[in-house]
Scaffold this motif. Sequence first.
Motif, PDB file in Angstrom:
ATOM      1  N   ARG A 369       0.816  -1.231   0.000  1.00  0.00           N
ATOM      2  CA  ARG A 369       0.000   0.000   0.000  1.00  0.00           C
ATOM      3  C   ARG A 369       0.843   1.272   0.000  1.00  0.00           C
ATOM      4  O   ARG A 369       0.322   2.354  -0.251  1.00  0.00           O
ATOM      5  N   THR A 370       2.126   1.155   0.291  1.00  0.00           N
ATOM      6  CA  THR A 370       3.000   2.341   0.260  1.00  0.00           C
ATOM      7  C   THR A 370       3.899   2.330  -0.970  1.00  0.00           C
ATOM      8  O   THR A 370       4.761   3.198  -1.116  1.00  0.00           O
ATOM      9  N   SER A 371       3.692   1.355  -1.850  1.00  0.00           N
ATOM     10  CA  SER A 371       4.544   1.244  -3.035  1.00  0.00           C
ATOM     11  C   SER A 371       4.133   2.243  -4.112  1.00  0.00           C
ATOM     12  O   SER A 371       2.989   2.721  -4.147  1.00  0.00           O
ATOM     13  N   LEU A 372       5.069   2.528  -5.003  1.00  0.00           N
ATOM     14  CA  LEU A 372       4.778   3.423  -6.118  1.00  0.00           C
ATOM     15  C   LEU A 372       3.689   2.859  -7.015  1.00  0.00           C
ATOM     16  O   LEU A 372       2.831   3.584  -7.522  1.00  0.00           O
ATOM     17  N   LYS A 373       3.732   1.558  -7.229  1.00  0.00           N
ATOM     18  CA  LYS A 373       2.759   0.922  -8.107  1.00  0.00           C
ATOM     19  C   LYS A 373       1.343   1.075  -7.563  1.00  0.00           C
ATOM     20  O   LYS A 373       0.400   1.347  -8.303  1.00  0.00           O
ATOM     21  N   TYR A 374       1.192   0.914  -6.259  1.00  0.00           N
ATOM     22  CA  TYR A 374      -0.119   1.061  -5.621  1.00  0.00           C
ATOM     23  C   TYR A 374      -0.651   2.480  -5.827  1.00  0.00           C
ATOM     24  O   TYR A 374      -1.817   2.686  -6.190  1.00  0.00           O
ATOM     25  N   LEU A 375       0.231   3.469  -5.584  1.00  0.00           N
ATOM     26  CA  LEU A 375      -0.182   4.869  -5.735  1.00  0.00           C
ATOM     27  C   LEU A 375      -0.563   5.192  -7.178  1.00  0.00           C
ATOM     28  O   LEU A 375      -1.536   5.907  -7.434  1.00  0.00           O
ATOM     29  N   ALA A 376       0.191   4.648  -8.133  1.00  0.00           N
ATOM     30  CA  ALA A 376      -0.104   4.906  -9.548  1.00  0.00           C
ATOM     31  C   ALA A 376      -1.433   4.265  -9.953  1.00  0.00           C
ATOM     32  O   ALA A 376      -2.250   4.890 -10.652  1.00  0.00           O
ATOM     33  N   ILE A 377      -1.658   3.020  -9.529  1.00  0.00           N
ATOM     34  CA  ILE A 377      -2.899   2.315  -9.901  1.00  0.00           C
ATOM     35  C   ILE A 377      -4.103   2.938  -9.211  1.00  0.00           C
ATOM     36  O   ILE A 377      -5.202   2.996  -9.781  1.00  0.00           O
ATOM     37  N   GLN A 378      -3.911   3.421  -8.003  1.00  0.00           N
ATOM     38  CA  GLN A 378      -5.006   4.091  -7.296  1.00  0.00           C
ATOM     39  C   GLN A 378      -5.501   5.291  -8.102  1.00  0.00           C
ATOM     40  O   GLN A 378      -6.718   5.530  -8.223  1.00  0.00           O
ATOM     41  N   SER A 379      -4.574   6.011  -8.687  1.00  0.00           N
ATOM     42  CA  SER A 379      -4.945   7.142  -9.537  1.00  0.00           C
ATOM     43  C   SER A 379      -5.717   6.670 -10.762  1.00  0.00           C
ATOM     44  O   SER A 379      -6.720   7.290 -11.165  1.00  0.00           O
ATOM     45  N   ASP A 380      -5.302   5.533 -11.365  1.00  0.00           N
ATOM     46  CA  ASP A 380      -5.980   4.997 -12.542  1.00  0.00           C
ATOM     47  C   ASP A 380      -7.413   4.572 -12.236  1.00  0.00           C
ATOM     48  O   ASP A 380      -8.334   4.805 -13.030  1.00  0.00           O
TER      49      ASP A 380
END
Length: 439
Positions: A369-380
């Motif tokens: 949940r603190t990974s870059l991938k999580y943050l990017a997908i959350q935006s998507d």
Amino acid sequence: MNKIDNDCYFNGLKICRGEDFAVPLHLSITVVGNTITEKVNTEMLILIMTMITNRIQHINSLLPLEGKSSDIDSKILPCARLLHARTLVIVLVSAIMLTACERHTPAWKQMDIAESLMNIKPDSALAVLDGIPASDVKGKETLARYALLKSMALDKNCIDTTTFDILQPAIDYYIEYGSPDEQLRTYYYQGRVYQNQGDNDLAMQSFMRGKEFCQEASDTLAMANLMVAQATILYSTYKIDDYIKNNLDAAKLYKAINRPDYEISCLANILDGSILNNDRTLADSIMSIAQERVKQNSELGMVIAPYALSYALKFGNKEDIVDILHYYEHMQNLSDETKLDIVEAYCKIGDSSNANRFMDSIDSTSKVRTSLKYLAIQSDILELQGDIAGALTAYRQFSTTIDSIHMNIFSRDLLFAQERHEMEKVNLMENKELIKLFG
């Protein structure tokens, strides 16, 4: 040792004659040095020691009054040279006796058993080592071997150590006196401790020093493990080309020693790197090899499956993605990392409902949940749902986080560890040349 006429031979080398001294003594010392290196058995050491003892007695008989000289084979040898030779041999014999004693104690035999179990039953190896009384582990070499084997056993049992309390005797002894295999292993486990401490810069330096012994060493598994450990640091600093190369080299080594479980992990890493590099040619090649390995052992499919999804996301069409998602729908106990891949796949085909379902199933305390991938997908996902303001906020958080990571990388010495290591090697070579010239 063979005797022909009045000549004694060992491993094809003439050792002594009753009337000779100077050259045979040199050969004796050479043979003994090789014997120590090859770690031969006690019986052979006793034979060599007996032979040298006889030589010492011969030396003593040749020594007249102090300060004079003796005739040997029609040559005049200064008494000082004889005294020096005698001292040298006595020291050498003492070293042999100490080595022989250390290597034939109950503790040493238990360590032999532990080492034989290390790669097949590491838990049993650790139990054997824990069963050796501390009072039985005596002598620098014994302490060093125990320290290295204990560090190996802990690492193979996934017990991370963050201090050098256990490994230090191995570092103190093997770095200077160890064989190429012992030096390779010592530097590798030194690097693993630094990794566990979170100090990737020092870990990388240890791995690079260890890698210098790979050409002389015979421990293929240790070589491959070192390359993989080094690759994890390269990945964290976005050196993807080097990350791929290390895994390619390690995969070949694992294949050579018939470790398909480790090989498939390297193939998965290479596939991941080729996807990040947008290198479809390499990705196709690795995918083909991985599929062959899975045909030979279906259990390996679990390792490559997440990367097959990433491959489909990068190079496949919608049908390819849907086919893989159907495969995952029937699987239980998915990791949080795999769930995030599935979320990305659903976003790719425009299915925000299922994307949200898997996103919500990720453990709230997970590092994912603190990974870059999580943050990017959350935006998507938010953008798919029409929440443009929320998507923008999530993207800003992603951008701030990645900038912070980049600043952290470039503010440290890690990116320059390899260059610094090469400079140290050049300086060392130059110093050796100066010593030759002026020493």
